[in-house]
Enzyme design. Structure first.
Site, PDB file in Angstrom:
ATOM      1  N   LYS A 111       0.868  -1.178   0.000  1.00  0.00           N
ATOM      2  CA  LYS A 111       0.000   0.000   0.000  1.00  0.00           C
ATOM      3  C   LYS A 111       0.894   1.214   0.000  1.00  0.00           C
ATOM      4  CE  LYS A 111      -3.590   2.422   2.503  1.00  0.00           C
ATOM      5  NZ  LYS A 111      -4.563   2.356   3.605  1.00  0.00           N
ATOM      6  N   LYS A 138      -2.059  -1.477  -3.878  1.00  0.00           N
ATOM      7  CA  LYS A 138      -2.953  -0.322  -3.808  1.00  0.00           C
ATOM      8  C   LYS A 138      -2.151   0.954  -3.899  1.00  0.00           C
ATOM      9  CE  LYS A 138      -6.015   1.880  -0.555  1.00  0.00           C
ATOM     10  NZ  LYS A 138      -6.531   1.893   0.782  1.00  0.00           N
TER      11      LYS A 138
HETATM   12  C1  PBG Z   1      -7.004   3.670   5.392  1.00  0.00           C
HETATM   13  C2  PBG Z   1      -7.515   3.385   4.026  1.00  0.00           C
HETATM   14  C3  PBG Z   1      -7.403   4.289   2.960  1.00  0.00           C
HETATM   15  C4  PBG Z   1      -8.033   3.693   1.870  1.00  0.00           C
HETATM   16  C5  PBG Z   1      -8.510   2.452   2.286  1.00  0.00           C
HETATM   17  N1  PBG Z   1      -8.168   2.270   3.626  1.00  0.00           N
HETATM   18  C6  PBG Z   1      -6.854   5.646   2.891  1.00  0.00           C
HETATM   19  C7  PBG Z   1      -5.599   5.987   3.532  1.00  0.00           C
HETATM   20  O1  PBG Z   1      -4.702   5.167   3.685  1.00  0.00           O
HETATM   21  O2  PBG Z   1      -5.497   7.141   3.913  1.00  0.00           O
HETATM   22  C8  PBG Z   1      -8.142   4.353   0.535  1.00  0.00           C
HETATM   23  C9  PBG Z   1      -9.103   3.805  -0.439  1.00  0.00           C
HETATM   24  C10 PBG Z   1      -9.413   4.705  -1.571  1.00  0.00           C
HETATM   25  O3  PBG Z   1      -8.795   5.767  -1.795  1.00  0.00           O
HETATM   26  O4  PBG Z   1     -10.330   4.346  -2.304  1.00  0.00           O
HETATM   27  N2  PBG Z   1      -6.745   2.662   6.232  1.00  0.00           N
END
Ligand code: PBG
Length: 322
Positions: free
Chosen positions: A194, A247
């Site tokens: 991520k 991601k």
């Molecule tokens: C946070 C989380 C995020 C997303 C999913 N879980 C955002 C972040 O890390 O700030 C983002 C998903 C998206 O942008 O569609 N745990």
């Protein structure tokens, strides 16, 4: 000319015969935003067509998606500020509307699978995925909170636990906690790679979950790195993950391909909020054809090597190909 590649493109039937990749509705997971209350439905301004909804309406939405063939839903809660604290205690308190919603879905629509989000940010007064101490996100004490959250979600009936926090060692910690409580059949889809991405903006608007100070770069990955994704994948695998995720998706197709090549676990990709917003905004302006651009992007994620795609386009795509 002996070789004329155009022969394999000469009509629709042949094109379909030689087609190498398809996106099926059964590949898709639909992320949904949940709010507390009754008959509540608010459109996310930066995500046209995507809503934050209360449990009753969310259940109706899941029913209607299920009829289109979408069977897995990933739930994210928008938590009121008054329930947030430093330690995200609300995330595992049993009267929490998120856990009650999971119970309701599993009781009323048992053939669908519920995936959860494990991270502190929706419940944290600091807006971070871990515990903040003197401006630092502290890893090991956070694991305790994540494990409690995961066990509470499994107890509510979650089929797939989705740790999105990027703390070190969390997959093993969560796996052991789940097994200890008798949830050895609950799956873990790990947010393996991520990245600290700019494409999460609309999601943070949807949940009011942006960090109150600093950024997420000490835990989410540097967009420049791919070897590090291999390291994360190896660790997640050793620690007991069932599926790996990359991601965002579109700016990281090479990472998806790399994980597909190095791992025997199914690879998922999260086509995130900013990727959705880009296509929607361009389509609204008439600069792109929305539906065909969406289908092409989803196909590229599949072609890169993702078996599973989390996407806000899930319902629209299912309707399009029907
Ligand atoms: C946070 C989380 C995020 C997303 C999913 N879980 C955002 C972040 O890390 O700030 C983002 C998903 C998206 O942008 O569609 N745990």
């Amino acid at each position: 000319m002996l070789i004329r590649p155009r022969r394999n493109r000469k009509n629709k039937v042949i094109r379909k015969l030689v087609e190498e990749n398809q996106v099926s509705v059964s590949d898709l997971i639909f992320p949904l935003f949940l709010i507390n209350g009754d008959r509540k439905k608010e459109e996310v301004p930066s995500m046209p067509g995507i809503f934050r909804q209360s449990t009753d309406l969310l259940l109706e939405e899941i029913e209607s998606c299920s009829r289109l063939g979408i069977k897995t839903f990933c739930l994210f809660p928008a938590v009121e500020e008054k329930y947030k604290d430093k330690y995200a205690i609300y995330s595992y308190s049993h009267d929490n509307f998120y856990l009650k919603t999971i119970e309701k879905i599993k009781a009323e629509i048992p053939d669908v699978n519920v995936m959860t989000d494990v991270a502190m940010d929706p419940y944290s007064s600091d807006g971070h995925d871990g515990i903040v101490e003197n401006g630092e996100i502290i890893n090991d004490p956070t694991l305790e909170v994540l494990a409690k959250m995961a066990v509470a979600q499994a107890r509510a009936g979650a089929d797939i636990i989705g740790p999105s926090d990027m703390m070190d060692g969390r997959i093993r910690y969560i796996r052991e906690a789940l097994d200890k409580e008798g949830f050895s059949n609950t799956s873990i889809l790990s947010y393996t790679a991520k990245y600290a991405s700019s494409f999460y903006g609309p999601f943070r608007d949807a949940l009011d979950s942006a960090p109150k100070s600093g950024d997420k770069k000490t835990y989410q990955m540097n967009p420049a790195n791919v070897k590090e994704a291999i390291l994360e994948a190896k660790l997640d695998q050793e620690e007991g993950a069932d599926m790996l995720m990359v991601k965002p998706a579109l700016p990281y197709l090479d990472v998806i391909r790399t994980l597909k090549e190095i791992s025997n676990l199914p690879v998922a990709a999260y086509n995130v909020s900013g990727e959705y917003a880009m296509i929607k905004a361009a389509a609204e302006k008439g600069w792109l054809d929305g539906p065909s651009s969406m289908a092409e992007c989803l196909l590229s994620i599949k072609r890169a090597g993702a078996k599973i795609i989390l996407t806000y386009f899930a319902k629209e795509y299912a309707e399009l190909i029907q």
